[in-house]
Write a protein that holds these residues in place. Structure first.
Motif, mmCIF file in Angstrom:
data_model
loop_
_atom_site.group_PDB
_atom_site.id
_atom_site.type_symbol
_atom_site.label_atom_id
_atom_site.label_comp_id
_atom_site.label_asym_id
_atom_site.label_seq_id
_atom_site.Cartn_x
_atom_site.Cartn_y
_atom_site.Cartn_z
ATOM 1 N N TRP A 214 0.857 -1.180 0.000
ATOM 2 C CA TRP A 214 0.000 0.000 0.000
ATOM 3 C C TRP A 214 0.896 1.233 0.000
ATOM 4 O O TRP A 214 1.820 1.347 0.808
ATOM 5 C CB TRP A 214 -0.887 0.053 1.245
ATOM 6 C CG TRP A 214 -2.087 -0.843 1.197
ATOM 7 C CD1 TRP A 214 -2.244 -2.046 1.822
ATOM 8 C CD2 TRP A 214 -3.324 -0.593 0.521
ATOM 9 N NE1 TRP A 214 -3.486 -2.564 1.566
ATOM 10 C CE2 TRP A 214 -4.178 -1.689 0.770
ATOM 11 C CE3 TRP A 214 -3.805 0.454 -0.277
ATOM 12 C CZ2 TRP A 214 -5.475 -1.777 0.256
ATOM 13 C CZ3 TRP A 214 -5.087 0.376 -0.779
ATOM 14 C CH2 TRP A 214 -5.913 -0.727 -0.517
ATOM 15 N N TYR A 215 0.600 2.157 -0.920
ATOM 16 C CA TYR A 215 1.332 3.416 -1.022
ATOM 17 C C TYR A 215 0.364 4.582 -0.860
ATOM 18 O O TYR A 215 -0.815 4.494 -1.230
ATOM 19 C CB TYR A 215 1.994 3.564 -2.402
ATOM 20 C CG TYR A 215 3.162 2.647 -2.687
ATOM 21 C CD1 TYR A 215 2.956 1.359 -3.183
ATOM 22 C CD2 TYR A 215 4.472 3.080 -2.487
ATOM 23 C CE1 TYR A 215 4.034 0.529 -3.470
ATOM 24 C CE2 TYR A 215 5.553 2.252 -2.772
ATOM 25 C CZ TYR A 215 5.318 0.983 -3.258
ATOM 26 O OH TYR A 215 6.389 0.157 -3.550
ATOM 27 N N GLN A 216 0.899 5.684 -0.353
ATOM 28 C CA GLN A 216 0.156 6.943 -0.301
ATOM 29 C C GLN A 216 0.829 7.921 -1.254
ATOM 30 O O GLN A 216 2.053 8.118 -1.182
ATOM 31 C CB GLN A 216 0.182 7.518 1.112
ATOM 32 C CG GLN A 216 -0.562 8.835 1.264
ATOM 33 C CD GLN A 216 -0.243 9.510 2.597
ATOM 34 O OE1 GLN A 216 0.907 9.781 2.908
ATOM 35 N NE2 GLN A 216 -1.271 9.755 3.393
ATOM 36 N N LYS B 201 4.562 6.984 -1.576
ATOM 37 C CA LYS B 201 5.312 6.651 -0.367
ATOM 38 C C LYS B 201 4.759 5.348 0.193
ATOM 39 O O LYS B 201 3.561 5.212 0.414
ATOM 40 C CB LYS B 201 5.179 7.761 0.681
ATOM 41 C CG LYS B 201 5.985 7.516 1.942
ATOM 42 C CD LYS B 201 5.757 8.599 2.984
ATOM 43 C CE LYS B 201 4.553 8.271 3.833
ATOM 44 N NZ LYS B 201 4.402 9.190 4.988
ATOM 45 N N LEU B 202 5.661 4.389 0.436
ATOM 46 C CA LEU B 202 5.240 3.088 0.931
ATOM 47 C C LEU B 202 4.698 3.202 2.348
ATOM 48 O O LEU B 202 5.330 3.775 3.223
ATOM 49 C CB LEU B 202 6.420 2.103 0.909
ATOM 50 C CG LEU B 202 6.121 0.706 1.421
ATOM 51 C CD1 LEU B 202 5.179 -0.020 0.472
ATOM 52 C CD2 LEU B 202 7.419 -0.089 1.593
ATOM 53 N N LEU B 203 3.504 2.630 2.555
ATOM 54 C CA LEU B 203 2.920 2.596 3.893
ATOM 55 C C LEU B 203 3.150 1.245 4.561
ATOM 56 O O LEU B 203 3.547 1.168 5.717
ATOM 57 C CB LEU B 203 1.409 2.868 3.826
ATOM 58 C CG LEU B 203 0.978 4.272 3.401
ATOM 59 C CD1 LEU B 203 -0.534 4.343 3.281
ATOM 60 C CD2 LEU B 203 1.480 5.318 4.382
ATOM 61 N N ILE B 204 2.871 0.167 3.815
ATOM 62 C CA ILE B 204 2.981 -1.164 4.391
ATOM 63 C C ILE B 204 3.216 -2.181 3.301
ATOM 64 O O ILE B 204 2.745 -2.017 2.174
ATOM 65 C CB ILE B 204 1.711 -1.511 5.219
ATOM 66 C CG1 ILE B 204 1.883 -2.809 5.995
ATOM 67 C CG2 ILE B 204 0.478 -1.558 4.328
ATOM 68 C CD1 ILE B 204 0.811 -3.029 7.068
ATOM 69 N N GLN B 205 3.986 -3.225 3.639
ATOM 70 C CA GLN B 205 4.291 -4.311 2.720
ATOM 71 C C GLN B 205 3.918 -5.621 3.386
ATOM 72 O O GLN B 205 4.320 -5.887 4.521
ATOM 73 C CB GLN B 205 5.782 -4.300 2.377
ATOM 74 C CG GLN B 205 6.248 -5.426 1.484
ATOM 75 C CD GLN B 205 7.770 -5.440 1.274
ATOM 76 O OE1 GLN B 205 8.472 -4.593 1.802
ATOM 77 N NE2 GLN B 205 8.257 -6.381 0.508
#
Lengths: 112, 114
Positions: B34-36, B44-48
């Protein structure tokens, strides 16, 4: 932390002209990805570079990674209106973790 | 082959409300991101996630954001309560098991917080 700087931030070219977009990293690049994004849409994968000096081409787009693996360029030959969009470079911020950081993007307009 | 699916495509909420986004990755892709993306910036990477486990959530504002990937397929990202600065496009991406494979992105969900 690693940062990616793209230049120029925006570009307007006449159809048929060549252009180059640069992506510079503050640290060694373990994997460099180029994506294209149209407004309101997701990112479309263009190319991935991993080795120093590597060069890849697809249709009229060529991407290169320098020998020191800290700079990449994206070159478009004989630009067309279909090339218009936002070009983003992304890089693995560590050794092959898949965690990408992105540059701020370069907006390309191609005038017919 | 179907691409990454996301819904809804657009969402407008008031600050302090809650919102949830859904992502269905490409079949067989073990890794989900998930990216913002704030207007004018790169994602910008939020979670992998790797299957149903979290690999990295160091940039996820955990006081208000949460994400899950039950059964290692679909994923949901939730914001509760939303702030004005959460206005952005939320992109979901997936890739094959190895991080050496390229990430395929969905169309994104454009969130506006008023």
């Amino acid at each position: 932390s690693q940062e990616l700087e793209q230049s120029p931030q925006s570009l307007i070219v006449q159809e048929g002209k060549n252009l180059t977009i640069n992506c510079t990293s503050s640290k060694t690049l373990y994997g460099l990805y180029w994506y294209k994004q149209k407004y309101g849409e997701g990112l479309i994968f263009l190319m991935m570079l991993q080795k120093g000096g590597e060069e890849k081409s697809h249709e009229k787009i060529t991407a290169k990674l320098d020998e020191k693996k800290q700079q990449s360029s994206l070159h478009i030959t004989a630009s067309q209106p279909s090339h218009a969009g936002i070009y983003l470079c992304g890089a693995d911020n560590a050794s092959n973790t898949g965690k990408l950081i992105f540059g701020q993007g370069t907006t390309l307009q191609v005038k017919p | 082959e179907a691409g990454v699916a996301q819904s809804p495509r657009y969402k407008i909420i008031e600050k302090r409300q809650s919102v949830a986004f859904w992502c269905n990755p490409i079949s067989g892709h073990a890794t989900l991101y998930w990216y913002q993306q704030i207007l004018g910036q790169g994602p910008k990477l939020l979670i992998q996630f790797q299957n149903n486990g979290v690999v990295d959530d160091s940039q996820l504002p955990k006081d208000r954001f949460s994400a899950e990937r039950l059964k290692g397929v679909d994923s949901t990202l939730k914001i509760q309560p939303a702030k004005l600065e959460d206005s952005a496009v939320y992109l979901c991406a997936s890739s094959l098991d190895s991080p050496l494979y390229e990430q395929y992105f969905g169309p994104g969900t454009r969130l506006t917080v008023t």
